[in-house]
Design a protein around this motif. Structure first.
Motif, PDB file in Angstrom:
ATOM      1  N   TYR A 182      -3.096   3.470  -2.455  1.00 12.23           N
ATOM      2  CA  TYR A 182      -2.899   2.860  -3.780  1.00 12.23           C
ATOM      3  C   TYR A 182      -2.172   1.533  -3.552  1.00 12.23           C
ATOM      4  O   TYR A 182      -1.102   1.503  -2.941  1.00 12.23           O
ATOM      5  N   VAL A 183      -2.788   0.448  -3.995  1.00 16.30           N
ATOM      6  CA  VAL A 183      -2.319  -0.894  -3.645  1.00 16.30           C
ATOM      7  C   VAL A 183      -1.888  -1.644  -4.893  1.00 16.30           C
ATOM      8  O   VAL A 183      -2.609  -1.661  -5.905  1.00 16.30           O
ATOM      9  N   THR A 229      -5.798   8.415   0.290  1.00 13.22           N
ATOM     10  CA  THR A 229      -6.218   7.293  -0.548  1.00 13.22           C
ATOM     11  C   THR A 229      -5.082   6.284  -0.636  1.00 13.22           C
ATOM     12  O   THR A 229      -3.970   6.641  -1.036  1.00 13.22           O
ATOM     13  N   TRP A 264     -16.095  -5.993   8.436  1.00 13.84           N
ATOM     14  CA  TRP A 264     -15.579  -5.637   7.117  1.00 13.84           C
ATOM     15  C   TRP A 264     -15.740  -6.731   6.076  1.00 13.84           C
ATOM     16  O   TRP A 264     -15.451  -6.510   4.900  1.00 13.84           O
ATOM     17  N   SER A 308     -13.517   6.766   7.576  1.00 12.35           N
ATOM     18  CA  SER A 308     -14.271   6.219   6.449  1.00 12.35           C
ATOM     19  C   SER A 308     -15.488   7.090   6.175  1.00 12.35           C
ATOM     20  O   SER A 308     -15.857   7.967   6.967  1.00 12.35           O
ATOM     21  N   GLU A 319       0.849  -1.202   0.000  1.00 16.08           N
ATOM     22  CA  GLU A 319       0.000   0.000   0.000  1.00 16.08           C
ATOM     23  C   GLU A 319       0.875   1.239   0.000  1.00 16.08           C
ATOM     24  O   GLU A 319       1.750   1.386   0.858  1.00 16.08           O
ATOM     25  N   GLU A 335      -7.803   2.330  -3.580  1.00 14.99           N
ATOM     26  CA  GLU A 335      -8.866   1.825  -2.729  1.00 14.99           C
ATOM     27  C   GLU A 335      -9.695   3.015  -2.237  1.00 14.99           C
ATOM     28  O   GLU A 335      -9.496   4.141  -2.670  1.00 14.99           O
ATOM     29  N   ASP A 336     -10.629   2.776  -1.346  1.00 10.60           N
ATOM     30  CA  ASP A 336     -11.528   3.835  -0.894  1.00 10.60           C
ATOM     31  C   ASP A 336     -10.757   4.948  -0.195  1.00 10.60           C
ATOM     32  O   ASP A 336      -9.873   4.681   0.641  1.00 10.60           O
ATOM     33  N   SER A 337     -11.108   6.176  -0.526  1.00 11.12           N
ATOM     34  CA  SER A 337     -10.505   7.325   0.140  1.00 11.12           C
ATOM     35  C   SER A 337     -11.102   7.509   1.535  1.00 11.12           C
ATOM     36  O   SER A 337     -12.243   7.124   1.802  1.00 11.12           O
ATOM     37  N   SER A 347      -0.722  -5.534  -5.949  1.00  9.58           N
ATOM     38  CA  SER A 347      -0.733  -6.919  -5.481  1.00  9.58           C
ATOM     39  C   SER A 347      -0.021  -7.822  -6.485  1.00  9.58           C
ATOM     40  O   SER A 347      -0.149  -7.614  -7.698  1.00  9.58           O
TER      41      SER A 347
END
Length: 261
Positions: free
Chosen positions: A257-258, A255, A147, A236, A78, A102-104, A260
């Protein structure tokens, strides 16, 4: 014209909260140019100052080097960005390198003394501090339920944090009988004016009863008692309106950024 107090708070956030304190348990922090990265966590983590100081092709090389470092370890990573980061095209370049947003979340800051008002828990719900492995595993199970994904790693993470800095890590649960219905933790960092509000997850059937608010107030009292003037949280979309009503103020958004394998 922007509120000067917000500008001052954001400047203090940038100056004091951009680094990473490793939780312990074999986790280590390294630097690569302007970046700080975490190795040995449940996934890699990269952060940096507001202005990375590199541009264009040089930035692309820096991004690729982080991606390839974690790829060689077979790990996801991340990269934590903030809306006011520079250069402005950082997120575009992260996307081009295969990182996915991903979600901000909204970074909120409030005065601990203002947030320390009494808050009443529902009948039958009690709040206590926990440190033992069995309780931490119960928290991880509750977070997994909230979650809808595997948060089992959290028990070891919290245990390492408590072992590494017992006075700076306060983990709380709200229980109804034997059931953990909410959990949250407060993290202090030596030498800074902020304590971090983390966790704060509540089982769906227990929401709207003031438990989350009581968790915030209790942690605010602990921070105020230690002379820490500010609390901050990455909130959130569900939590931000509650916290804003309590008096916290938005200073930026963040935010992840991921990438993988």
């Amino acid at each position: 014209m922007k509120d000067k107090s917000i500008i001052d708070l954001r400047a203090a956030y940038d100056a004091q909260l951009r680094g990473v304190t490793p939780p312990g348990g074999g986790v280590r922090v390294e630097t690569d140019g302007p970046l700080t990265r975490v190795v040995g966590w449940h996934r890699g983590f990269v952060t940096g100052p507001r202005d990375l100081g590199v541009r264009g092709a040089e930035l692309d090389v820096l991004i690729a080097r982080q991606r390839d470092f974690y790829a060689a370890r077979g790990e996801a990573v991340e990269w934590k960005t903030r809306a006011h980061d520079l250069p402005a095209d950082l997120t575009d370049r992260l996307g081009a390198a295969g990182f996915v947003a991903e979600d901000s979340e909204t970074v909120l800051v409030g005065r601990s003394a203002d947030l320390a008002a009494d808050a009443v828990l529902p009948d039958g719900v009690a709040l206590r501090r926990v440190t033992g492995g069995s309780d931490l595993r119960r928290i991880a199970a509750m977070e997994s339920a909230v979650w809808g994904e595997d948060w089992s790693w959290l028990a070891d993470d919290l245990a390492a944090r408590i072992e590494n800095a017992p006075e700076n890590t306060v983990v709380l649960v709200a229980e109804a009988g034997a059931e953990v219905v909410c959990a949250a933790w407060l993290v202090f960092k030596d030498g800074v004016d902020f304590a971090g509000l983390w966790g704060g997850s509540t089982l769906e059937e227990w929401r709207g009863r003031g438990i989350y608010r009581a968790m915030v107030a209790h942690r605010a009292r602990l921070a105020a008692a230690r002379g820490i003037p500010y609390l901050y949280v990455d909130a959130s979309a569900g939590s931000a309106p509650i916290l804003t009503r309590l008096g916290l103020r938005a200073v930026t958004t963040t935010t992840p950024y991921v990438w993988s394998p």
